[in-house]
Design an enzyme around this catalytic site. Structure first.
Site, mmCIF file in Angstrom:
data_model
loop_
_atom_site.group_PDB
_atom_site.id
_atom_site.type_symbol
_atom_site.label_atom_id
_atom_site.label_comp_id
_atom_site.label_asym_id
_atom_site.label_seq_id
_atom_site.Cartn_x
_atom_site.Cartn_y
_atom_site.Cartn_z
ATOM 1 N N ASN A 85 0.825 -1.213 0.000
ATOM 2 C CA ASN A 85 0.000 0.000 0.000
ATOM 3 C C ASN A 85 0.857 1.260 0.000
ATOM 4 O O ASN A 85 1.846 1.342 0.739
ATOM 5 C CB ASN A 85 -0.900 0.009 1.241
ATOM 6 C CG ASN A 85 -1.839 -1.186 1.294
ATOM 7 O OD1 ASN A 85 -2.297 -1.655 0.258
ATOM 8 N ND2 ASN A 85 -2.119 -1.686 2.488
ATOM 9 N N GLN A 92 -2.488 2.683 3.392
ATOM 10 C CA GLN A 92 -1.217 2.639 4.137
ATOM 11 C C GLN A 92 -1.395 3.307 5.497
ATOM 12 O O GLN A 92 -1.908 4.430 5.580
ATOM 13 C CB GLN A 92 -0.103 3.351 3.344
ATOM 14 C CG GLN A 92 1.277 3.153 3.983
ATOM 15 C CD GLN A 92 2.415 3.790 3.173
ATOM 16 O OE1 GLN A 92 2.183 4.537 2.226
ATOM 17 N NE2 GLN A 92 3.642 3.486 3.566
ATOM 18 N N HIS A 98 6.667 -1.379 3.143
ATOM 19 C CA HIS A 98 6.557 -2.790 3.526
ATOM 20 C C HIS A 98 5.707 -3.522 2.504
ATOM 21 O O HIS A 98 4.874 -2.927 1.828
ATOM 22 C CB HIS A 98 5.972 -2.962 4.924
ATOM 23 C CG HIS A 98 4.669 -2.253 5.135
ATOM 24 N ND1 HIS A 98 4.599 -0.901 5.408
ATOM 25 C CD2 HIS A 98 3.390 -2.693 5.095
ATOM 26 C CE1 HIS A 98 3.327 -0.544 5.535
ATOM 27 N NE2 HIS A 98 2.570 -1.609 5.329
HETATM 28 P P1 5GP Z 1 -0.416 -0.878 5.970
HETATM 29 O O1 5GP Z 1 -1.871 -0.648 6.285
HETATM 30 O O2 5GP Z 1 0.414 0.343 6.306
HETATM 31 O O3 5GP Z 1 -0.147 -1.407 4.603
HETATM 32 O O4 5GP Z 1 0.021 -2.051 6.919
HETATM 33 C C1 5GP Z 1 0.496 -1.891 8.220
HETATM 34 C C2 5GP Z 1 0.451 -3.257 8.863
HETATM 35 O O5 5GP Z 1 1.313 -3.261 9.976
HETATM 36 C C3 5GP Z 1 -0.943 -3.661 9.391
HETATM 37 O O6 5GP Z 1 -1.324 -4.899 8.795
HETATM 38 C C4 5GP Z 1 -0.748 -3.778 10.894
HETATM 39 O O7 5GP Z 1 -1.471 -4.839 11.455
HETATM 40 C C5 5GP Z 1 0.757 -3.993 11.013
HETATM 41 N N1 5GP Z 1 1.360 -3.439 12.223
HETATM 42 C C6 5GP Z 1 1.197 -2.198 12.727
HETATM 43 N N2 5GP Z 1 1.952 -2.012 13.817
HETATM 44 C C7 5GP Z 1 2.618 -3.182 14.004
HETATM 45 C C8 5GP Z 1 3.574 -3.615 14.982
HETATM 46 O O8 5GP Z 1 3.954 -2.893 15.895
HETATM 47 N N3 5GP Z 1 4.068 -4.874 14.832
HETATM 48 C C9 5GP Z 1 3.666 -5.706 13.821
HETATM 49 N N4 5GP Z 1 4.219 -6.929 13.777
HETATM 50 N N5 5GP Z 1 2.779 -5.343 12.894
HETATM 51 C C10 5GP Z 1 2.253 -4.090 12.986
#
Ligand code: 5GP
Ligand code: ZN
Length: 137
Positions: A85, A92, A98
């Site tokens: 994302n 995101q 990531h």
């Molecule tokens: P995005 O929405 O930015 O593409 O994804 C962020 C992802 O990071 C989400 O799926 C969320 O569950 C994960 N996430 C957020 N904070 C943490 C954390 O502190 N540790 C881990 N392992 N995952 C996290």
């Protein structure tokens, strides 16, 4: 800079690590869409796909392939989504590049899908013209 994924990727905050090398750490997502949902994190901070250098983006995709193979064997999943994302509008929430690796299981209802729209001839012409012009710059 106060970035949670910088701290996790560099081991300052402990995480469930599946793989680590000099450039990346692969961890389990804390809020998994399905069993085994993992994240590929570069150890250096890039906010998104626009910021990550090409060589690191290439390495990330090669690692995604390696992880996808191992995860599919180990978890016996039926499929796997690679999701990445960029920007709030795209979902995101952590602004450190990531890639999501989301194992899929028949009837898992993870809902990584969309309702298909329509592509009109006018849209097609406009979009193709705009993007090919941009690429030619
Ligand atoms: P995005 O929405 O930015 O593409 O994804 C962020 C992802 O990071 C989400 O799926 C969320 O569950 C994960 N996430 C957020 N904070 C943490 C954390 O502190 N540790 C881990 N392992 N995952 C996290
Ligand atoms: Zn970061």
């Amino acid at each position: 800079m106060d970035c949670i994924f910088c701290k996790i990727a560099n081991g300052e905050i402990p995480s469930a690590t599946l793989y680590e090398d000099g450039d990346f750490r692969v961890i389990l997502d804390l809020g998994p869409a399905t069993k085994g949902h993992a994240l590929i994190l570069p150890k250096k901070h890039y906010a998104n796909l626009h910021e990550i250098p090409e060589d690191m983006a290439a390495k990330a995709m090669v690692l995604a392939k390696k992880m996808a193979g191992a995860m599919t064997e180990a978890l016996a999943c039926d499929g796997l989504n690679v999701v990445q994302n960029n920007g709030e509008a795209a979902g995101q929430t952590v602004f450190h590049f990531h890639m999501h690796l989301i194992p899929r299981y028949k009837e898992d209802h993870a809902g990584i899908t969309w309702v298909p729209g329509t592509l009109t001839d006018d849209d097609k012409t406009e979009i193709v013209e705009k993007i090919t012009r941009e690429l030619a710059k």
